[in-house]
Structures are given as C-alpha cells and as structure tokens.
Design an enzyme around this catalytic site. Structure first.
Site, PDB file in Angstrom:
ATOM      1  CD1 TRP A  74      51.814  22.732 -10.535  1.00  0.00           C
ATOM      2  CD2 TRP A  74      49.562  23.970 -10.418  1.00  0.00           C
ATOM      3  NE1 TRP A  74      50.767  21.323 -10.999  1.00  0.00           N
ATOM      4  CE2 TRP A  74      49.424  22.804 -11.100  1.00  0.00           C
ATOM      5  CE3 TRP A  74      49.129  24.476  -9.719  1.00  0.00           C
ATOM      6  CZ2 TRP A  74      47.754  22.224 -11.399  1.00  0.00           C
ATOM      7  CZ3 TRP A  74      47.606  24.193 -10.148  1.00  0.00           C
ATOM      8  CH2 TRP A  74      47.324  22.928 -10.902  1.00  0.00           C
ATOM      9  CG  ASN A 100      51.049  26.481  -1.009  1.00  0.00           C
ATOM     10  OD1 ASN A 100      50.589  26.512  -2.005  1.00  0.00           O
ATOM     11  ND2 ASN A 100      51.320  25.494  -0.432  1.00  0.00           N
ATOM     12  CG  HIS A 505      23.705   1.673 -19.958  1.00  0.00           C
ATOM     13  ND1 HIS A 505      22.253   1.739 -20.397  1.00  0.00           N
ATOM     14  CD2 HIS A 505      23.557   1.043 -19.682  1.00  0.00           C
ATOM     15  CE1 HIS A 505      21.327   0.766 -20.280  1.00  0.00           C
ATOM     16  NE2 HIS A 505      22.365  -0.055 -19.591  1.00  0.00           N
TER      17      HIS A 505
END
Ligand code: AGP
Length: 611
Positions: A74, A100, A505
């Site tokens: 990743w 990793n 709001h």
C-alpha cells in the site's frame, strides 16, 4: 496496510505465497510481489494492481523454490509502480527484502549510501533498508549481524522478511511497531502479518515482540532480541477455524460479517454476562481503582472513534466519571492535560492503528493506566495495555468495519455496567433493565437483517446522487457519523454525518430535492425525540429526500416520507446497536448499485499501521 508472507519448507513456496497474499488482500494494497531462491538466484516477480496481475507475471515467467517471501504493498513512499513494488533487492541482487512500516530516517541513510556509490532504483524507504543491510555485510558481518547492524541504524517501524543467497536455507524476520508472526506446520516454517494469511499451513504461531529477530530454517526457528540475546520460543496453538476466514457462501465478506452480528453479540453476552453480573476476566481492575477514577480519555480512529463517542455517552450517563474522546491523530499532536491516573482507553479492531498506538505510548509516558477494547489477540495495543476487553468478533476481513463495531458498542455497555456497579452507582433495577434490553439486541438485529430487501430497494432509489447527509441525536449522533463513513468507504458517494441539532448551523444549505437525508429517529419518548422530528420536518420543508430509521409502530413519520426502515423498539441507549445494522445495509446496497469493490474499496487499508 502492506501484508507480508514468507516460507521456508519442503515444497514449492510460490503457491503458498500467492495464497497467503490473497488472504492478506483485505488489508489494502495497490501492488504485489514475491521473491524465491530459485536456481541459485534470488528471483523477483512484481506487478502493479490486483494479485491477478502478479499471477499473470508468474504464468509468463514461472518460478519455483522452497524459500520465499511475498508482499502486498500500500503505497506510502513512492507511487504504485513496479519499481516501487516489494521485494526490494540489494547486494547486486543477492538479497531481497519485504517490509511493512516506515523507516523515518531513510533519506539520511540513503545520502550516506549514495555517497558510497550505491545506486537506487526505487523511491522507497525499503530499498534503502535493504541496501543498508548489504552495506553492513560489506564489513564482513554474517547476514544476522548485518541485519542487526542495519536495524540499529534505522529509525521508525518495521515488520520485515529477508532472504539472501548468502544464507540459502534461511529466512530472516524482524519486527518493531508493525505486526509479524512466525508459524510452524507440517510443511515448514512461515512468517506472516497475521494468522489468517497462513492459517491452512500452521498449527502453532509465535507473536514476535518488538525488537525481535527470527531465523527460520528447515530445522527450526531461533529468536534473538536486538542486543543478540536468545529468546525463549513462545508457541501458541492456533484456535482459528478456516470458516472464520472464508466468505461462507455470501457474495462478500462484508455481507457475511453484517450477518454474523447476531451470533457475535450473543457470544459476547454468553462470555461476559454470568448470573446477571458482568464478568470481564481480562479487565484486571480492582474495585478500589475503579472507585478512585475521576477522568477517562478514550482515544481511537475511524469507526472505532464513533464507538468511543458512544462509550462516552454511556459511561457519563451511568457513572460520575468525566469522559473525553479524541482521535489518535489529534491527541498525539496536542498537549492533552492528562494527569497520572487518568484512565486512557483505546478502541481498535486491529490493535495496530499507528496513531492510536502512538497516543497510548504518550499516555503511558504520562503515567496513565491503559485500557484497550480490541479484537485481535497479541496485537500491539493489547501488549501495551494494563486492562483489556476483547471484542471476540472473529477475523474481520471486509475493510469496512461492521461486526467489530457492534461488538465494540456492546463492550462499552459491559464496561459501563461494570464500572457503575463497582462504584455503587447502579441500582439493581437499572442493571436488570439494561441487561434485559441487551438480551433483546441479537433478535432485533435479526429482524433488521430480515428486512434487507426493503433496505436494498431504498438504497437503489437513492444511490445515484453525488452526496448524502446523515442526521442523528445523542446516542445516535455517532451512528449518523458511522452511517456516513460506511457509505463513503464502500460506495464512494460523498456523505456527511451531522448532529441533527447542528443542521441549522450550516448543512441545511445543502438540502434540496436531490439530497438524500438519512434521519435516525428511533427515540420516541423525550425532548430529543421531539427535536429530532422537528429536524426531519425542516428537511421536509426544503424538499430533501428523507430516509428515516424509526421504531416499529411509530406513526409520526407517516406524512413525511415513504422511505422508512422500521426497527424493533429498543431503549435509546442501546438502539445504536440495531440502528447501525440498517445503516450498514443501506451503505452496502448503495455500493452494490454503484458497482464498487465492496470488500476492497479503493485506497483503503484495513489496518492503518502508518501515519
Ligand atoms: C472502518 O470501516 C474503517 N475501515 C476505519 O475507519 C477503521 O475503523 C480505523 O482505521 C480504525 O481501525 P482499528 O479499529 O483497527 O483501530
């Protein structure tokens, strides 16, 4: 986030590595690769995209060998490209490394190595670590010494697997801050980021501790700490069943896990409720300690943060403990005023979330006891904690958390009852009422699951817009946030969760006839119930497309919308456990209609082990 698998054994490692990588897909990845010792060479195969791309690469250029490492990446340092894929080679291709984590000082290390004439072919910190190992070997060190030397130079986090022609029967592994296990089975020894990756191969595993280096050969495993001292091998029998990690006939893991919630929550009650009392065997907190608690801080990320928000509401409602919540990524970079003695709690499915872990380490440094609600045994957060509650949801493979979340919510109910009872703040009557209500939750969830076709139709009608808004109040405000997160994660439709009272709001400006507004209206009894209906009417007045979650038999919404998901009546403080299942299904079917990859949504990683 990045997955590692490795093997040294008596058969071809390639199919084992590929299967292991498939089992790690859920962690999230954008490229993959493997290396095996093949015909006196360290042979690499790497590809960008899904594992099928790596399989095609292997079909075109086959490999075999009984020692190998594999990796799903990743991207952090460097784009997803073949040159950035792991494994990374060094020493002129004599060694290969999978990693990793993040080597924080890789730029510094790279500068020194570049000055020595070493060339790099990727943008990664991992290649720098591989080259540092090779550089340490240059000084005549054997591979184990070279690895130890390189790790002493590296700053940051790592789980790694290393193989080299210089140690042809050997696989090295090491961890610091990122998970890694060693396994043994009838065909050899293995390393992996988690148990499911190598479940079919192993009977026993060792959870490596931070700072440990393991050497795996066909003859066995040895482990040392960074100082070189041999460690005792702590083998643990693997109890996990294969059925826990297959989709069991469901079209996706996420759908399976949504359906598993009734069983998981029943199981939790059987485990933690005995003869009308809450029993939390791993909490390990004395009544004396509980009575002195004045403040509690709950730190977590993502979905687990919404569980923390729910926990805060419960604990503050039933005890006199002041509770705050914070996101791990915020807590660690502000100056929180936590006194020694403040109970710092974390909630985490994986137990590996980097920001939550860093927050815990900071709180420990400030002298705070740590309580963790977690799903993964032996995970980093579990190891850092003094007090534990396991969620026992079983492996959660779908990236979008479902059963782990409802298990976290239920564990907060147990914790609240336990704390309130120990502090003498709970009457027997309230305890019995809450426990009776808790017992009804699995059946109520079952009813929501039975209604899934209706939920699917609603999702299909409203999935097409660019955005949606989720509104809830009090206990159901965190569920509005969670419903929106689920939708974003898997359907890629922008979704915003809001406290319904805050709508005026700002977000009210978004409302028009094309905006789906999902309103959680299951409160029926007090001023919050009335206020919520007023908020729904405000949406109606602006032509928003209202989808309501309401209590069976409630007729207040009849003239407002046809898109109502009725759920069984449950007291407000426990209604989130049921309501969120409807929201999970809504997100699921929206994602299905939008054709996304539900179990592996783009860009997401299951456990976020880097910042
Ligand atoms: C959940 O659907 C998400 N994928 C994500 O927000 C997750 O909850 C978060 O990363 C925290 O993970 P943890 O529970 O493993 O700590």
């Amino acid at each position: 986030m990045c997955g590692i698998v490795g093997m040294v054994g008596d058969r071809d490692a390639v199919p084992v590595l590929i299967e292991g990588l498939k089992r790690l897909e859920y962690r999230g990845y954008d490229s993959a690769g493997l290396a095996v010792l093949h015909e006196n060479d360290v042979a690499l195969r790497r590809a960008v995209g899904r594992l099928s791309a790596l399989e095609s690469e292997l079909a075109a250029h086959p490999l075999s060998g009984s020692i190998g490492i594999g990796h799903t990446r990743w991207a952090t340092h460097g784009e997803a490209s073949v040159r950035n894929c792991h494994p990374h080679a060094a020493a002129e291709g004599r060694l290969a490394l999978v990693h990793n984590g993040i080597i924080e000082n890789y730029q510094e290390l790279k500068k020194d190595l570049t000055a020595k004439g070493i060339l790099f072919s990727s943008d990664t910190d991992t290649e720098v670590l591989a080259a540092t190992i090779a550089d340490c070997q240059q000084d005549g060190a054997d591979l184990l010494e070279a690895l130890r030397c390189a790790l002493s130079k590296a700053r940051g986090a790592y789980a790694l697997g290393l193989l080299s022609l210089d140690a042809p029967e050997t696989l090295y592994a090491a961890r610091l801050g990122s998970p890694l296990i060693v396994g043994k089975g009838s065909s050899g020894y293995f390393i992996a980021s988690d148990v499911p990756a190598i479940l079919p191969q192993v009977d026993e595993v060792i959870y490596l501790e931070d700072g440990e280096i393991a050497r795996l050969t066909p003859a066995g495993v040895e482990i040392w700490n960074l100082a070189g001292e041999a460690q005792v091998l702590k083998w643990v029998k693997v109890e996990m069943e294969e059925s826990a990690v297959d989709a069991g006939g469901f079209e996706t893991f996420m759908l399976k896990e949504i359906h598993e919630q009734t069983r998981v929550l029943r199981g939790l009650m059987e485990r933690y409720v005995m003869d009308g009392q809450i029993v939390l065997p791993e909490l390990n907190m004395s009544v004396g300690h509980i009575r002195t608690l004045q403040r509690m801080m709950i730190v977590s990320c993502g979905t687990a943060y919404y569980a923390a928000m729910y926990g805060r509401l419960l604990i503050e409602n039933y005890t006199s403990i002041a509770v705050e919540t914070d996101l791990g990524s915020e807590f660690r970079y502000r100056s929180p005023k936590i006194q020694p003695g403040t109970l710092v709690a974390t909630v985490s499915q994986s137990g590996e979330t980097a920001d939550t872990l860093a927050s815990v380490q900071m709180a420990k440094g400030a002298g705070c006891p740590i309580l963790t609600i977690c799903n993964v045994f032996g995970s980093s957060l579990v190891r850092e904690s003094d007090h534990l509650i396991y969620t026992h949801a079983g492996p959660e493979i779908g990236v979008a958390s479902t059963k782990a979340f409802t298990a976290q919510l239920m564990c907060f109910v147990f914790l609240t009852l336990y704390l309130a009872e120990a502090r003498g703040e709970l009457t027997a009557e309230t305890r019995e009422e809450l426990l009776a209500e808790l017992q009804r939750i699995p059946t109520a969830i079952h009813r929501v699951l039975e209604n899934k076709e209706h939920i699917r139709k609603i999702a299909e009608q409203h999935h097409d817009g660019p955005s949606s808004l989720y509104l809830g109040r009090r206990y159901n405000y965190p569920m509005a946030l969670e419903g929106a997160l689920k939708n974003k994660e898997i359907s890629y439709q922008h979704a915003e969760g809001y406290a319904a009272g805050e709508m005026k709001h700002g977000p009210i400006a978004l409302i028009n006839e094309s905006l789906p507004v999902i309103c959680i209206c299951t409160e029926t009894e007090d001023e919050v119930a009335e206020k919520m209906i007023s908020n729904v009417r405000e949406v109606q007045a602006r032509s928003g497309r209202i989808i309501a979650i309401a209590t069976e038999g409630d007729t207040r919404l009849d003239d407002i919308t046809e898109d109502i998901i009725f759920v069984p009546r449950i007291c407000e403080c426990m209604s989130p456990l049921v309501n969120v299942v409807a929201l999970q299904l809504l997100a699921y079917y929206a994602a299905q209609a939008r054709g996304t990859d539900i179990d592996k949504p783009r860009n997401l990683a299951k456990s976020v082990t880097v910042e």
